[in-house]
Design a protein around this motif. Sequence first.
Motif, short mmCIF file in Angstrom:
data_model
loop_
_atom_site.label_atom_id
_atom_site.label_comp_id
_atom_site.label_asym_id
_atom_site.label_seq_id
_atom_site.Cartn_x
_atom_site.Cartn_y
_atom_site.Cartn_z
N PHE A 39 0.83 -1.19 0.00
CA PHE A 39 0.00 0.00 0.00
C PHE A 39 0.87 1.25 0.00
N ILE A 40 1.10 1.75 -1.20
CA ILE A 40 1.99 2.91 -1.37
C ILE A 40 1.24 4.10 -1.96
N GLY A 41 -0.08 4.00 -2.07
CA GLY A 41 -0.87 5.07 -2.66
C GLY A 41 -1.41 6.04 -1.63
N ASP A 42 -2.11 7.04 -2.13
CA ASP A 42 -2.80 7.99 -1.25
C ASP A 42 -4.03 7.31 -0.64
N TYR A 43 -4.67 6.45 -1.43
CA TYR A 43 -5.81 5.66 -0.99
C TYR A 43 -5.54 4.21 -1.36
N ASN A 44 -5.71 3.31 -0.40
CA ASN A 44 -5.35 1.91 -0.59
C ASN A 44 -6.52 1.00 -0.25
N TYR A 45 -6.71 -0.02 -1.08
CA TYR A 45 -7.86 -0.91 -0.93
C TYR A 45 -7.49 -2.37 -1.13
N TYR A 46 -8.22 -3.22 -0.40
CA TYR A 46 -8.26 -4.63 -0.71
C TYR A 46 -9.51 -4.86 -1.55
N VAL A 47 -9.46 -5.85 -2.44
CA VAL A 47 -10.62 -6.33 -3.18
C VAL A 47 -10.72 -7.80 -2.82
N MET A 48 -11.85 -8.20 -2.19
CA MET A 48 -11.97 -9.57 -1.68
C MET A 48 -13.43 -9.98 -1.59
N PRO A 49 -13.68 -11.30 -1.57
CA PRO A 49 -15.05 -11.76 -1.36
C PRO A 49 -15.56 -11.33 0.02
N HIS A 50 -16.85 -11.12 0.12
CA HIS A 50 -17.42 -10.63 1.37
C HIS A 50 -17.20 -11.60 2.52
#
Length: 152
Positions: free
Chosen positions: A84-95
Amino acid sequence: MKREETTKFLSELAEKHINPYNDPRIYWAREVTFDYATTHAIRVDYMKFKPVNNTVSGIEKGDFYCYEVKSSVEDFRSKNGHNFIGDYNYYVMPHDVFIKIKTEIPYKVGVYCPCGNELKSVKKAVRSDRERPVSEMLLMMFRSAKRDMIRT
Protein backbone atom coordinates in the motif's frame (compact mmCIF):
# COMPACT_ATOMS: atom_id res chain seq x y z
CA MET A 1 -15.19 -21.39 -7.00
CA LYS A 2 -11.47 -22.24 -7.14
CA ARG A 3 -8.93 -19.69 -5.96
CA GLU A 4 -7.73 -18.94 -9.52
CA GLU A 5 -11.32 -18.38 -10.67
CA THR A 6 -12.02 -16.15 -7.67
CA THR A 7 -8.88 -14.11 -8.37
CA LYS A 8 -9.86 -13.75 -12.03
CA PHE A 9 -13.41 -12.70 -11.10
CA LEU A 10 -12.18 -10.14 -8.54
CA SER A 11 -9.59 -8.80 -11.00
CA GLU A 12 -12.22 -8.33 -13.70
CA LEU A 13 -14.45 -6.47 -11.24
CA ALA A 14 -11.51 -4.32 -10.13
CA GLU A 15 -10.75 -3.34 -13.73
CA LYS A 16 -14.42 -2.55 -14.35
CA HIS A 17 -14.51 -0.48 -11.14
CA ILE A 18 -11.34 1.43 -12.01
CA ASN A 19 -12.39 2.19 -15.59
CA PRO A 20 -16.05 1.24 -16.15
CA TYR A 21 -16.36 2.75 -19.65
CA ASN A 22 -12.87 2.00 -20.99
CA ASP A 23 -12.15 5.73 -20.97
CA PRO A 24 -8.61 6.60 -22.19
CA ARG A 25 -8.62 9.56 -19.77
CA ILE A 26 -8.59 7.15 -16.82
CA TYR A 27 -4.95 6.47 -15.95
CA TRP A 28 -4.42 3.00 -14.55
CA ALA A 29 -2.24 -0.09 -14.78
CA ARG A 30 -2.11 -3.64 -13.46
CA GLU A 31 0.82 -5.40 -11.78
CA VAL A 32 2.84 -2.25 -11.17
CA THR A 33 6.33 -3.10 -9.94
CA PHE A 34 8.52 -0.81 -7.85
CA ASP A 35 12.19 -1.24 -6.96
CA TYR A 36 12.53 -3.74 -9.78
CA ALA A 37 15.73 -5.87 -9.72
CA THR A 38 16.33 -5.22 -6.04
CA THR A 39 15.91 -7.54 -3.08
CA HIS A 40 12.86 -5.55 -1.92
CA ALA A 41 10.82 -5.25 -5.13
CA ILE A 42 7.08 -4.87 -4.65
CA ARG A 43 4.18 -5.28 -7.03
CA VAL A 44 0.81 -3.58 -6.66
CA ASP A 45 -2.04 -5.50 -8.32
CA TYR A 46 -3.78 -2.37 -9.66
CA MET A 47 -3.01 1.34 -9.55
CA LYS A 48 -5.03 4.32 -10.69
CA PHE A 49 -3.95 7.95 -10.88
CA LYS A 50 -6.47 10.76 -10.60
CA PRO A 51 -4.99 14.21 -11.28
CA VAL A 52 -6.76 17.29 -9.95
CA ASN A 53 -6.55 18.65 -13.51
CA ASN A 54 -4.04 18.57 -16.37
CA THR A 55 -1.90 21.47 -15.23
CA VAL A 56 1.53 20.88 -13.69
CA SER A 57 0.26 21.62 -10.19
CA GLY A 58 -2.91 19.59 -10.81
CA ILE A 59 -0.81 16.57 -11.74
CA GLU A 60 1.51 17.05 -8.75
CA LYS A 61 -1.51 17.21 -6.42
CA GLY A 62 -3.17 14.12 -7.93
CA ASP A 63 -4.02 11.00 -5.97
CA PHE A 64 -2.90 7.40 -6.45
CA TYR A 65 -5.25 4.55 -5.63
CA CYS A 66 -3.79 1.09 -4.98
CA TYR A 67 -5.81 -2.12 -5.06
CA GLU A 68 -4.69 -5.52 -3.80
CA VAL A 69 -6.78 -8.56 -4.76
CA LYS A 70 -7.19 -11.20 -2.05
CA SER A 71 -9.18 -14.29 -2.98
CA SER A 72 -9.11 -16.14 0.34
CA VAL A 73 -8.20 -15.87 4.02
CA GLU A 74 -4.95 -17.74 3.28
CA ASP A 75 -4.15 -15.31 0.47
CA PHE A 76 -4.84 -12.38 2.80
CA ARG A 77 -2.62 -13.81 5.53
CA SER A 78 0.29 -14.53 3.18
CA LYS A 79 3.24 -12.13 3.14
CA ASN A 80 2.61 -11.19 -0.48
CA GLY A 81 0.44 -8.40 -1.83
CA HIS A 82 0.09 -5.89 0.98
CA ASN A 83 1.84 -3.13 -0.94
CA PHE A 84 0.00 0.00 0.00
CA ILE A 85 1.99 2.91 -1.37
CA GLY A 86 -0.87 5.07 -2.66
CA ASP A 87 -2.80 7.99 -1.25
CA TYR A 88 -5.81 5.66 -0.99
CA ASN A 89 -5.35 1.91 -0.59
CA TYR A 90 -7.86 -0.91 -0.93
CA TYR A 91 -8.26 -4.63 -0.71
CA VAL A 92 -10.62 -6.33 -3.18
CA MET A 93 -11.97 -9.57 -1.68
CA PRO A 94 -15.05 -11.76 -1.36
CA HIS A 95 -17.42 -10.63 1.37
CA ASP A 96 -17.06 -13.88 3.34
CA VAL A 97 -13.29 -13.33 3.45
CA PHE A 98 -13.83 -9.76 4.68
CA ILE A 99 -16.10 -10.98 7.50
CA LYS A 100 -13.41 -13.43 8.68
CA ILE A 101 -10.44 -11.01 8.62
CA LYS A 102 -11.98 -7.53 9.06
CA THR A 103 -10.24 -6.97 12.41
CA GLU A 104 -6.86 -7.60 10.72
CA ILE A 105 -7.23 -4.83 8.14
CA PRO A 106 -5.18 -1.71 8.88
CA TYR A 107 -7.23 1.35 9.84
CA LYS A 108 -6.40 3.38 6.72
CA VAL A 109 -6.97 0.56 4.21
CA GLY A 110 -10.40 0.29 2.56
CA VAL A 111 -12.16 -2.80 1.23
CA TYR A 112 -14.28 -3.51 -1.84
CA CYS A 113 -16.37 -6.67 -2.11
CA PRO A 114 -18.38 -8.05 -5.03
CA CYS A 115 -22.09 -7.29 -5.10
CA GLY A 116 -23.47 -8.93 -8.21
CA ASN A 117 -21.29 -7.76 -11.11
CA GLU A 118 -19.77 -4.72 -9.43
CA LEU A 119 -17.69 -3.80 -6.41
CA LYS A 120 -19.18 -2.11 -3.38
CA SER A 121 -17.22 -0.38 -0.64
CA VAL A 122 -17.59 -2.13 2.73
CA LYS A 123 -14.80 -0.14 4.38
CA LYS A 124 -13.72 3.31 3.24
CA ALA A 125 -10.00 4.07 2.84
CA VAL A 126 -8.48 6.92 4.80
CA ARG A 127 -5.94 9.11 2.99
CA SER A 128 -2.33 8.10 3.64
CA ASP A 129 0.81 10.16 3.24
CA ARG A 130 2.47 8.74 0.15
CA GLU A 131 6.26 8.41 0.37
CA ARG A 132 7.08 8.13 -3.33
CA PRO A 133 7.10 11.07 -5.74
CA VAL A 134 4.49 11.51 -8.46
CA SER A 135 7.16 11.10 -11.15
CA GLU A 136 8.23 7.65 -9.92
CA MET A 137 4.65 6.46 -9.46
CA LEU A 138 3.64 7.60 -12.94
CA LEU A 139 6.75 6.13 -14.56
CA MET A 140 6.15 2.71 -12.99
CA MET A 141 2.48 2.83 -14.01
CA PHE A 142 3.45 3.82 -17.55
CA ARG A 143 5.95 0.97 -17.77
CA SER A 144 3.34 -1.56 -16.65
CA ALA A 145 0.64 -0.17 -18.96
CA LYS A 146 3.08 -0.26 -21.87
CA ARG A 147 3.90 -3.90 -21.09
CA ASP A 148 0.21 -4.75 -21.35
CA MET A 149 -0.12 -2.83 -24.64
CA ILE A 150 2.75 -4.86 -26.12
CA ARG A 151 1.15 -8.15 -24.97
CA THR A 152 -2.10 -7.49 -26.84
